[in-house]
Design a protein around this motif. Structure first.
Motif, PDB file in Angstrom:
ATOM      1  N   VAL A 258     107.030   7.076 -25.201  1.00  0.00           N
ATOM      2  CA  VAL A 258     106.572   5.677 -25.269  1.00  0.00           C
ATOM      3  C   VAL A 258     107.623   4.774 -24.643  1.00  0.00           C
ATOM      4  N   GLY A 259     107.165   3.763 -23.893  1.00  0.00           N
ATOM      5  CA  GLY A 259     108.033   2.717 -23.375  1.00  0.00           C
ATOM      6  C   GLY A 259     107.462   1.355 -23.751  1.00  0.00           C
ATOM      7  N   ILE A 260     108.354   0.414 -24.145  1.00  0.00           N
ATOM      8  CA  ILE A 260     107.915  -0.915 -24.571  1.00  0.00           C
ATOM      9  C   ILE A 260     108.760  -1.964 -23.864  1.00  0.00           C
ATOM     10  N   ALA A 261     108.091  -3.003 -23.325  1.00  0.00           N
ATOM     11  CA  ALA A 261     108.795  -4.102 -22.658  1.00  0.00           C
ATOM     12  C   ALA A 261     108.102  -5.421 -22.998  1.00  0.00           C
ATOM     13  N   GLN A 262     108.828  -6.516 -22.838  1.00  0.00           N
ATOM     14  CA  GLN A 262     108.284  -7.840 -23.134  1.00  0.00           C
ATOM     15  C   GLN A 262     108.567  -8.769 -21.965  1.00  0.00           C
ATOM     16  N   GLY A 263     107.555  -9.621 -21.623  1.00  0.00           N
ATOM     17  CA  GLY A 263     107.717 -10.558 -20.529  1.00  0.00           C
ATOM     18  C   GLY A 263     106.384 -11.183 -20.148  1.00  0.00           C
ATOM     19  N   TYR A 264     106.400 -11.990 -19.085  1.00  0.00           N
ATOM     20  CA  TYR A 264     105.192 -12.671 -18.633  1.00  0.00           C
ATOM     21  C   TYR A 264     104.382 -11.788 -17.698  1.00  0.00           C
ATOM     22  N   ALA A 265     103.058 -11.888 -17.842  1.00  0.00           N
ATOM     23  CA  ALA A 265     102.155 -11.129 -16.981  1.00  0.00           C
ATOM     24  C   ALA A 265     100.976 -12.018 -16.603  1.00  0.00           C
ATOM     25  N   THR A 266     100.371 -11.693 -15.478  1.00  0.00           N
ATOM     26  CA  THR A 266      99.123 -12.346 -15.075  1.00  0.00           C
ATOM     27  C   THR A 266      97.980 -11.473 -15.566  1.00  0.00           C
ATOM     28  N   ILE A 267      97.062 -12.101 -16.334  1.00  0.00           N
ATOM     29  CA  ILE A 267      96.042 -11.336 -17.046  1.00  0.00           C
ATOM     30  C   ILE A 267      94.663 -11.896 -16.712  1.00  0.00           C
ATOM     31  N   GLY A 268      93.690 -11.011 -16.627  1.00  0.00           N
ATOM     32  CA  GLY A 268      92.319 -11.461 -16.378  1.00  0.00           C
ATOM     33  C   GLY A 268      91.420 -10.283 -16.070  1.00  0.00           C
ATOM     34  N   ALA A 269      90.171 -10.610 -15.682  1.00  0.00           N
ATOM     35  CA  ALA A 269      89.188  -9.575 -15.380  1.00  0.00           C
ATOM     36  C   ALA A 269      89.478  -8.976 -14.014  1.00  0.00           C
ATOM     37  N   ILE A 270      89.400  -7.640 -13.956  1.00  0.00           N
ATOM     38  CA  ILE A 270      89.610  -6.905 -12.705  1.00  0.00           C
ATOM     39  C   ILE A 270      88.427  -5.965 -12.534  1.00  0.00           C
ATOM     40  N   GLY A 271      87.792  -6.011 -11.397  1.00  0.00           N
ATOM     41  CA  GLY A 271      86.680  -5.106 -11.151  1.00  0.00           C
ATOM     42  C   GLY A 271      85.613  -5.759 -10.305  1.00  0.00           C
ATOM     43  N   PHE A 272      84.362  -5.406 -10.566  1.00  0.00           N
ATOM     44  CA  PHE A 272      83.253  -5.944  -9.791  1.00  0.00           C
ATOM     45  C   PHE A 272      82.054  -6.088 -10.726  1.00  0.00           C
ATOM     46  N   GLU A 273      81.013  -6.789 -10.259  1.00  0.00           N
ATOM     47  CA  GLU A 273      79.838  -7.061 -11.078  1.00  0.00           C
ATOM     48  C   GLU A 273      79.247  -5.754 -11.618  1.00  0.00           C
ATOM     49  N   GLY A 274      79.124  -5.701 -12.945  1.00  0.00           N
ATOM     50  CA  GLY A 274      78.583  -4.511 -13.582  1.00  0.00           C
ATOM     51  C   GLY A 274      79.651  -3.590 -14.131  1.00  0.00           C
ATOM     52  N   ARG A 275      80.898  -3.777 -13.724  1.00  0.00           N
ATOM     53  CA  ARG A 275      81.983  -2.928 -14.244  1.00  0.00           C
ATOM     54  C   ARG A 275      83.296  -3.678 -14.162  1.00  0.00           C
ATOM     55  N   TRP A 276      83.729  -4.201 -15.299  1.00  0.00           N
ATOM     56  CA  TRP A 276      84.957  -4.974 -15.346  1.00  0.00           C
ATOM     57  C   TRP A 276      85.959  -4.316 -16.275  1.00  0.00           C
ATOM     58  N   ASP A 277      87.217  -4.438 -15.936  1.00  0.00           N
ATOM     59  CA  ASP A 277      88.325  -4.098 -16.825  1.00  0.00           C
ATOM     60  C   ASP A 277      89.121  -5.367 -17.078  1.00  0.00           C
ATOM     61  N   TYR A 278      89.871  -5.353 -18.160  1.00  0.00           N
ATOM     62  CA  TYR A 278      90.729  -6.480 -18.492  1.00  0.00           C
ATOM     63  C   TYR A 278      92.154  -6.017 -18.245  1.00  0.00           C
ATOM     64  N   GLY A 279      92.788  -6.560 -17.223  1.00  0.00           N
ATOM     65  CA  GLY A 279      94.070  -6.012 -16.799  1.00  0.00           C
ATOM     66  C   GLY A 279      95.203  -7.009 -16.842  1.00  0.00           C
TER      67      GLY A 279
END
Length: 521
Positions: A436-457
């Motif tokens: 396991v690895g753990i880190a803390q910091g700022y990230a850009t987050i949002g929906a990634i994918g295309f219509e009909g299949r999205w991931d939250y990245g």
């Protein structure tokens, strides 16, 4: 239903006596405070004489019930009591006029007119002479105005102006609002124009009789529930039965006993109150059922939508999307998060030599155990690829202690793998363990994918750092960045492992290994 001439004549003969008795009773009620004792005594005598005359008239009519009464023979029996009534009414009228009892004079005049009318009927063989009623507005009207506190609205329907006047005045005294109608058509027009609680309906009327009015009321869905009390001098049992069959609540003969009338009216109004209450409850229940059905349908749709979304997003994110409880959580945004990356040591070598079914079995066991802990600690699963998983905290739902949650989850995962999975895998010959690895910091987050299949990245240096620390971890080891170690210093026992040279980072990165949670934690 037509009324035979004999019945109509009996009705005509009783009507003047109804007026004499009715007006005498109302005048007596007005003198109950002890005023004008002589007038009260005279009115009592008049009422008694009228009742005696009615009894004699009923005997005469009963003897000739099969056909028209023999009025020539009846005049001998009816004449003397009628003459006493006329004499008494004349004397009372003169006494009231001379004594200044002006309020009594109009009703005493009506009594005199009724006595004269009955005398004329007997003298003319039952043919009703022309009469001049007291001035009365044609059609529908109202007598006595609206009481200050109305007990309900009662429509009085009678073609005889004196009958309407007596009933309306009596009911107004009792606190009812009393619109009136002089016939069946006027009654239907009144009912179409305003609500009433009860109808007092005469049977014999020239334009539209009581039977026809009852039929039309029962045919109208808006009016069929209004109770109707029939009040008529027509005493044939066929008439009573027909009215009840057509929907009348009750039938009261004229002249009526005031106490009995009040009791019948009270019973009819109570029935209507209970019926209205039942209808109101039925409407409310139907509305509640519609509301419940709508809410159930909405909740089922929401659950189905959440279920579909949970196939691709974390439970927290799926529920936020459905509830609209966040400012478009799928929109790209920047936030500080704690990222946990984990995978299995030795998995690559295992996958190269094991059968696909064995690999899938290991992954199912591993994903089931880790997934339960992710949900328990309310982490957001960004993705899993084979044995690799990335989880972050503080998005989409902000939390006050993201690093502490991440560390507790990582320790629980290490313990779960050690206690439930490693021994089983070893017995099968699989050399697998968790890193396991753990880190803390700022990230850009949002929906990634295309219509009909999205991931939250999540994208950023913090995700790369967590992945690189995971890659450096030994079997059963949890490596954390210096920032995470500082945040959870009070929670865990940690040891520095020195700066690590990690791919993608220009300088060595300080790292710490988590030994265990402190006893106080």
């Amino acid at each position: 239903m037509s009324v035979d001439p004999a019945a109509e004549l009996r009705h005509e003969l009783r009507t003047p006596l109804n007026h004499i008795i009715g007006y005498a009773e109302m005048l007596l009620e007005g003198l109950e405070d002890g005023a004008s004792p002589e007038l009260a005594a005279g009115l009592g005598t008049l009422r008694g004489e009228a009742r005696q005359l009615l009894a004699v008239l009923n005997e005469v009519l009963a003897q000739e019930h099969a056909g028209p009464p023999d009025l020539a023979a009846a005049r001998g029996a009816l004449g003397p009591p009628l003459e006493r009534i006329r004499a008494t009414s004349e004397a009372l009228h003169r006494q009231a006029t001379a004594g200044g009892a002006d309020a009594l004079v109009p009703d005493l005049g009506r009594i005199r007119a009724a006595a004269a009318r009955l005398d004329a009927l007997l003298r003319h063989g039952g043919e009703p002479p022309a009469r001049e009623d007291a001035p009365q507005a044609a059609g529908a009207g109202s007598v006595g105005g609206r009481p200050a506190q109305s007990r309900g609205a009662i429509l009085v329907v009678d073609d005889d102006a004196d009958n309407r006047n007596m009933l309306a005045r009596r009911l107004t005294r009792q606190g009812y609002e009393v619109p009136t109608a002089d016939g069946g058509r006027a009654a239907l027009a009144t009912l179409a124009a305003r609500p009433v609680d009860l109808v007092l309906l005469d049977v014999m009327m020239p334009d539209l009789d009581g039977y026809a009015v009852l039929q039309r009321l029962r045919q109208d869905p808006a009016l069929r529930d209004i109770p109707v009390l029939m009040i008529s001098a027509l005493d044939e049992m066929d008439s009573v039965v027909r009215c009840i069959q057509l929907g009348a609540e009750d039938y009261l003969g004229k002249p009526f006993d005031p106490v009995l009338l009040q009791a019948r009216i009270g019973a009819c109004l109570e029935k209507k109150r209970l019926r209205d209450q039942e209808l109101r409850h039925a409407r409310e229940l139907a509305e509640w059922n519609r509301t419940l059905e709508r809410r159930v349908a909405e909740q089922v749709a929401e659950l189905e939508r959440v279920g579909r979304l949970k196939r691709f997003f974390s439970p927290q994110l799926a529920e936020l999307i459905v509830a609209g409880g966040a400012e478009d959580p799928l929109r790209t945004h920047r936030r500080e998060v704690t990222v946990v990356f984990l995978d299995l040591r030795g998995f690559t070598a295992f996958a190269e030599t094991a059968e696909p079914e064995e690999v899938m079995g290991v992954l199912r066991e591993y994903h089931a155990e880790m997934g339960a802990l992710i949900l328990e600690h309310e982490g957001t699963l960004e993705r899993f690829t084979g044995d690799g998983m990335m989880i972050f905290f503080n998005d989409p739902t902000p939390v006050s202690d993201p690093s502490a949650r991440a560390v507790r989850m990582a320790v629980a995962m290490r313990d779960r793998v050690a206690s439930r999975l490693v021994g089983k895998w070893r017995r099968r010959g699989y050399q697998l363990d968790l890193g396991v690895g753990i880190a803390q910091g700022y990230a850009t987050i949002g929906a990634i994918g295309f219509e009909g299949r999205w991931d939250y990245g999540a994208i950023g240096t913090v995700t790369n750092l967590a992945a690189r620390l995971c890659g450096e971890a030994m079997p059963g080891q949890i490596l954390v960045s210096a920032r995470v170690a500082g945040d959870v210093e009070a929670l865990v026992e940690a040891e520095a492992v020195g700066p690590l040279t990690l791919k993608g980072f220009a300088r060595p990165v300080p790292a710490f290994t988590l030994v265990r949670l402190k006893a106080s934690a």
